[in-house]
Design a protein around this motif. Structure first.
Motif, PDB file in Angstrom:
ATOM      1  N   PHE A  12       1.490  13.152  -0.775  1.00  0.00           N
ATOM      2  CA  PHE A  12       0.925  14.355  -1.418  1.00  0.00           C
ATOM      3  C   PHE A  12      -0.206  13.975  -2.389  1.00  0.00           C
ATOM      4  CE2 PHE A  12       1.833  17.164  -5.265  1.00  0.00           C
ATOM      5  CZ  PHE A  12       0.993  18.189  -4.864  1.00  0.00           C
ATOM      6  N   ASP A  33       0.295   3.176   3.882  1.00  0.00           N
ATOM      7  CA  ASP A  33       1.354   4.182   4.003  1.00  0.00           C
ATOM      8  C   ASP A  33       2.041   4.000   5.349  1.00  0.00           C
ATOM      9  OD1 ASP A  33       2.944   6.688   3.923  1.00  0.00           O
ATOM     10  OD2 ASP A  33       1.631   7.141   2.240  1.00  0.00           O
ATOM     11  N   TYR A 163      17.187   7.921  -9.470  1.00  0.00           N
ATOM     12  CA  TYR A 163      15.713   7.897  -9.397  1.00  0.00           C
ATOM     13  C   TYR A 163      15.118   7.667 -10.787  1.00  0.00           C
ATOM     14  CZ  TYR A 163      11.050  10.182  -8.881  1.00  0.00           C
ATOM     15  OH  TYR A 163       9.713  10.499  -8.894  1.00  0.00           O
ATOM     16  N   LYS A 167      13.059   4.319 -12.034  1.00  0.00           N
ATOM     17  CA  LYS A 167      11.686   4.439 -12.554  1.00  0.00           C
ATOM     18  C   LYS A 167      11.627   3.922 -14.001  1.00  0.00           C
ATOM     19  CE  LYS A 167       8.994   6.960  -9.587  1.00  0.00           C
ATOM     20  NZ  LYS A 167       7.950   6.368  -8.754  1.00  0.00           N
ATOM     21  N   PHE A 193       3.506  18.212 -10.325  1.00  0.00           N
ATOM     22  CA  PHE A 193       2.213  18.550  -9.723  1.00  0.00           C
ATOM     23  C   PHE A 193       2.462  19.496  -8.543  1.00  0.00           C
ATOM     24  CE2 PHE A 193       0.554  13.948 -10.686  1.00  0.00           C
ATOM     25  CZ  PHE A 193       0.710  14.178 -12.038  1.00  0.00           C
TER      26      PHE A 193
END
Ligand SMILES: NC(=O)c1ccc[n+]([C@@H]2O[C@H](COP(=O)([O-])OP(=O)(O)OC[C@H]3O[C@@H](n4cnc5c(N)ncnc54)[C@H](O)[C@@H]3O)[C@@H](O)[C@H]2O)c1
Length: 357
Positions: A12, A33, A163, A167, A193
């Protein structure tokens, strides 16, 4: 403009990054990717070289990174439906593998711009200190500051925090590499976002459970009820992905301002509940298609247990303080949520029908 290594360029944010950066012929991007499905239009460009497949399986990765001036790392599993169901993969992707890139940047003397998450702030003081979790009007409880706000994760059995924890550990690893090995870094903490091409639309572009924007978009396209997890009372702020990419452009253009700092990126002016987001998306679908029937699609309550499975939890409210990005980068997010959703849904309806715009 420097040569840029972009890990996760087909996702994205990566696809919007390429839209913005490759228009400048002085920029060169090496991108990695699994698949180029979202960036097919960029593959033939002379200033872009794409490396398909698993980033970590590529023998020449370190050599390629050594030819770049800055490494932007977006690659991660970042889908909430997997935090509690595939925690091993999530921790592997967001810490164990991601740290290999940080280590390589330290070895090679490369500046690393690492995408982290606003979820490192965890369940927030508002959640723990106030009955409704919303902070009782005290911004000190729900506004997140990069330097001062504590990072408050839930219990281990609440696997949803896998997660955020991975992080957070990655951020601490990078900070330690800076202190002990001289790594130059920038850490970005995105606060939700939004824009076209987020995730996949189930049944059309993939299978599984995407993030909330794609869930609601998919429901609108199928004229099905929009599912509200636990009533949709959680509050979030939303930033146009194009404006996030502009912040990234400013960071790369102003390394002295951006290096060795952590930045929240978000738009506090665009705060709403998830229910508010669903209502606005229904309204926007009705407006862009001219079909008032979208107003009548039901919003159905579903429990987090039913929707995400065991071990799910969430923060009720988190809002970024963005003074650092405003002052150091001279960045000004201004796009309102109605405009962000109009652009996003126009793209989805144009691509997938059923209504011709
Ligand atoms: N979008 C947001 O609002 C948001 C919010 C918080 C954090 N972030 C962070 O920003 C980063 C990018 O987010 P996004 O929304 O673009 O996600 P995304 O899932 O759309 O993009 C990530 C890309 O990385 C690729 N990738 C992952 N592991 C790979 C591997 N081993 N080999 C090759 N490719 C691999 C995926 O195929 C995907 O295209 C992530 O690190 C995410 O945690 C984003």
């Amino acid at each position: 403009m420097p040569n840029i290594a972009l890990l996760g360029c087909g996702g994205f944010i990566g696809s919007h990054f390429l839209d913005a950066f490759l228009a400048d012929p002085d920029v060169r991007v090496e991108g990695w990717d699994w698949t180029p499905a979202k960036i097919m239009g960029h593959l033939g460009r002379p200033n872009f070289r794409f490396h398909p497949g698993n980033i970590y399986g590529q023998a020449d990765l370190e050599e390629r990174l050594s030819g770049c001036d800055v490494v932007v790392s977006l690659a991660a599993i970042c889908n909430p439906s997997q935090y509690n169901t595939k925690a091993l993969d999530v921790i592997d992707s967001n810490f164990i593998q991601a740290r290999l890139i940080a280590d390589a940047c330290a070895r090679l003397g490369k500046w690393l711009i690492q995408f982290s998450t606003s979820e490192v702030y965890g369940q927030t003081l508002a959640h723990w200190a106030t009955a409704d979790g919303q902070g009782n009007g005290d911004p000190a409880l729900y506004e997140m500051d990069e330097e001062e706000t504590p990072l408050l994760l839930g219990p281990v059995a609440s696997q949803r925090w896998s997660y955020a924890c991975a992080k957070q550990l990655l951020e601490r690893w990078i900070y330690a590499l800076h202190k002990e090995k001289g790594l130059d870094f920038t850490i970005v903490r995105p606060f939700n976002f939004l824009g076209p091409r987020m995730d996949f639309l189930p049944g059309r572009e993939g299978e599984g459970l995407p993030r909330v924007l794609a869930c609601f978009t998919s429901a609108l396209l199928d004229r099905k009820p929009l599912p509200l997890v636990d009533g949709g009372s959680a509050r979030r702020t939303f930033l146009a992905v194009e404006e996030a990419v502009e912040a990234l452009r400013l960071m790369i253009a102003k390394p002295a301002m951006a290096r060795n700092r952590i930045f929240n990126l978000g738009n506090p002016a665009n705060e709403t509940t998830i229910r508010g987001l669903a209502e606005l998306m229904r309204r926007t679908a009705a407006e862009i298609t001219g079909d008032p029937g979208y107003h009548d699609l039901p919003l159905t309550d579903v429990s987090a247990l039913e929707f995400y499975g065991e071990g799910y939890a969430d923060s009720d409210r988190r809002m970024p303080r963005i003074d650092k990005a405003l002052n150091l980068l001279d960045w000004r997010p201004s796009m309102g949520l109605p405009e962000i959703l109009r652009r996003t849904l126009e793209d989805a309806f144009r691509t997938h029908g059923p209504v011709r715009l």
